[in-house]
Design an enzyme around this catalytic site. Structure first.
Site, mmCIF file in Angstrom:
data_model
loop_
_atom_site.group_PDB
_atom_site.id
_atom_site.type_symbol
_atom_site.label_atom_id
_atom_site.label_comp_id
_atom_site.label_asym_id
_atom_site.label_seq_id
_atom_site.Cartn_x
_atom_site.Cartn_y
_atom_site.Cartn_z
ATOM 1 N N ASN A 11 0.630 -1.304 -0.011
ATOM 2 C CA ASN A 11 0.410 -0.198 -0.207
ATOM 3 C C ASN A 11 0.353 0.950 0.140
ATOM 4 O OD1 ASN A 11 -1.442 2.537 0.506
ATOM 5 N ND2 ASN A 11 -2.446 1.647 2.646
ATOM 6 N N TRP A 12 0.840 1.923 -0.930
ATOM 7 C CA TRP A 12 1.898 3.438 -1.175
ATOM 8 C C TRP A 12 1.058 4.194 -0.415
ATOM 9 C CZ3 TRP A 12 5.025 3.441 -5.862
ATOM 10 C CH2 TRP A 12 6.191 2.092 -6.491
ATOM 11 N N LYS A 13 0.197 4.491 -0.334
ATOM 12 C CA LYS A 13 -0.848 5.352 0.614
ATOM 13 C C LYS A 13 -0.230 6.816 -0.425
ATOM 14 C CE LYS A 13 0.028 3.428 4.311
ATOM 15 N NZ LYS A 13 0.192 2.786 5.692
ATOM 16 N N HIS A 92 -9.374 1.517 5.141
ATOM 17 C CA HIS A 92 -8.187 1.761 5.943
ATOM 18 C C HIS A 92 -8.695 2.663 7.065
ATOM 19 C CE1 HIS A 92 -3.709 2.400 7.314
ATOM 20 N NE2 HIS A 92 -3.229 1.949 5.624
ATOM 21 N N GLU A 94 -6.909 4.778 8.092
ATOM 22 C CA GLU A 94 -6.048 6.669 7.991
ATOM 23 C C GLU A 94 -7.365 6.414 7.278
ATOM 24 O OE1 GLU A 94 -2.706 5.781 5.318
ATOM 25 O OE2 GLU A 94 -1.724 4.630 7.996
ATOM 26 N N GLU A 162 -5.198 -4.576 10.718
ATOM 27 C CA GLU A 162 -3.977 -3.703 10.915
ATOM 28 C C GLU A 162 -4.013 -3.458 11.772
ATOM 29 O OE1 GLU A 162 -1.985 -2.454 6.734
ATOM 30 O OE2 GLU A 162 -3.796 -1.116 7.413
ATOM 31 N N GLY A 168 3.167 1.957 11.044
ATOM 32 C CA GLY A 168 3.791 3.455 10.828
ATOM 33 C C GLY A 168 4.595 3.408 12.362
ATOM 34 N N SER A 206 3.788 -2.714 10.322
ATOM 35 C CA SER A 206 4.942 -2.522 10.677
ATOM 36 C C SER A 206 5.377 -4.007 9.960
ATOM 37 C CB SER A 206 5.598 -2.376 12.099
ATOM 38 O OG SER A 206 5.202 -1.221 11.899
ATOM 39 N N GLY A 227 3.249 -1.798 4.215
ATOM 40 C CA GLY A 227 2.881 0.764 3.439
ATOM 41 C C GLY A 227 4.503 0.820 3.496
ATOM 42 N N GLY A 228 5.233 1.442 4.446
ATOM 43 C CA GLY A 228 6.327 1.418 3.893
ATOM 44 C C GLY A 228 7.671 0.819 3.430
HETATM 45 P P1 13P Z 1 3.348 0.099 7.442
HETATM 46 O O1 13P Z 1 3.689 -1.142 7.069
HETATM 47 O O2 13P Z 1 4.335 1.503 7.048
HETATM 48 O O3 13P Z 1 3.591 0.798 8.954
HETATM 49 O O4 13P Z 1 1.798 0.614 7.186
HETATM 50 C C1 13P Z 1 0.433 -0.506 7.153
HETATM 51 C C2 13P Z 1 -0.672 -0.066 6.785
HETATM 52 O O5 13P Z 1 -1.390 0.814 6.578
HETATM 53 C C3 13P Z 1 -0.296 -1.135 5.148
HETATM 54 O O6 13P Z 1 -2.112 -0.139 4.740
#
Ligand code: 13P
Length: 251
Positions: A11-13, A92, A94, A162, A168, A206, A227-228
Site C-alpha cells: 500500500n503505497w499510500k 483503511h 487512515e 491492521e 508505521g 510494520s 506500507g513503508g
Molecule cells: P506500515 O507497513 O508502514 O506500518 O503500514 C501498514 C499499512 O497501513 C498498510 O496498509
C-alpha cells in the site's frame, strides 16, 4: 476445496510519482518465479494506468460508494477498474480517521467495489487504547459486522487486520497474538458469512523484511498488507519471498 489466496500486498499510500515505477519493475521481475502467491501493489490512482501490464496485480487505495456523480476529487470503483485495478482497499484506518469513515461507509464502498468487479480489501483494526483495554476481539467483531456486507465471499473479499497502533510505528503484536486474533477474525467471519472461514486474512502494521517470516508462519495469516516497506523493491521483495517460502506450496 480451493486454498486461500496468499497475498503480498503493498500500500503505497500518498507516496510515488512516475519515477518510482522503477521499483515496480524490480518487484515485478522478482514476482515472476513466486507462483504460489499474489503480488499486489495498491497505488495512488495517478499511477495505476502507467503501472498496468507490468507483471503485478494492481489495486486502488480507496473508492467512493457511488458509481459516479458530483463528488469533486473522489474516484469511483469503475474508474479504478478502468485504470487497471483488480483490487481496492476500503476502510483503511487512515481513511476512517482522516475522513471520518464509519463501518457503514466502508460496507457501502465494498459493495461498490464488487459492483465494478473489484475485490475489496476490507481493513479492520483496534486502536492502542482498545488494545490496552483488552477489547481487541470485541472491536474487531463489531467492525466485521458493520464493514463486511452480506454477499462477501472468499472470491470478492479479502480482510486486512491492521492494529492502528502497529501502523508505521515499528511495533507489532507478538506472533502468538497475531495468530490468536486472526483465528478469532476467521471464526467471526465464519459465523456471519456462508464461506467466511475461507476468506484470506492479511496482517498489516510494520511488516518488514526481518519480521515477515515469523508473521507469515501463523496458519491463519494469508499474507501481508505492507506500507513503508512496499515502497522499495529492496524491502518488499524479501517480504514477498518470505510469504512464498512459507505458504507458496499450499496452492
Ligand atoms: P506500515 O507497513 O508502514 O506500518 O503500514 C501498514 C499499512 O497501513 C498498510 O496498509
Amino acid at each position: 476445496m480451493t486454498a486461500r489466496r496468499q497475498i503480498a500486498a503493498g500500500n503505497w499510500k500518498m507516496h510515488g510519482c512516475g519515477a518510482d515505477l522503477v521499483e515496480l519493475a524490480e518487484i515485478a521481475s522478482a514476482a515472476k518465479p513466486l507462483s504460489g502467491i499474489v503480488t499486489l501493489l495498491c497505488l495512488p490512482a495517478t499511477l495505476l494506468d502507467r503501472a498496468r501490464g507490468r507483471g503485478v496485480e494492481l489495486g486502488g487505495e480507496d473508492c467512493h460508494a457511488q458509481p459516479s456523480g458530483a463528488h469533486t476529487g473522489d474516484i469511483s470503483a469503475q474508474m479504478l477498474r478502468d485504470a487497471g485495478a483488480d483490487f481496492v482497499i476500503v476502510g483503511h484506518s487512515e481513511r476512517r480517521c482522516d475522513h471520518g469513515e464509519s463501518d457503514t461507509d466502508v460496507a457501502a464502498k465494498a459493495m461498490a467495489a464488487w459492483d465494478s468487479g473489484l475485490i475489496a480489501i476490507i481493513c479492520i483494526g483496534e486502536t492502542e487504547e482498545q488494545y490496552r483495554a483488552g477489547r481487541t476481539e470485541q472491536v474487531l467483531a463489531a467492525q466485521i459486522t458493520g464493514s463486511v456486507p452480506d454477499g462477501a465471499t472468499p472470491e470478492n473479499t479479502v480482510i486486512a487486520y491492521e492494529p492502528v497502533w502497529a501502523i508505521g510505528t515499528g511495533l507489532t503484536p507478538d506472533p502468538e497474538d497475531i495468530q490468536k486474533t486472526h483465528a478469532a477474525i476467521r471464526a467471526t467471519l465464519a459465523t456471519q458469512h456462508a464461506m467466511g472461514g475461507k476468506m484470506s486474512i492479511l496482517y498489516g502494521g510494520s511488516v518488514k523484511p526481518d519480521n515477515a517470516k515469523v508473521i507469515f508462519a501463523s496458519p491463519d495469516v494469508d499474507g501481508g498488507l505492507v506500507g513503508g516497506a512496499s515502497l522499495k523493491a529492496a524491502d518488499f521483495v524479501p517480504i514477498m519471498q518470505a510469504l512464498n517460502a512459507s505458504k507458496g506450496g499450499n496452492q
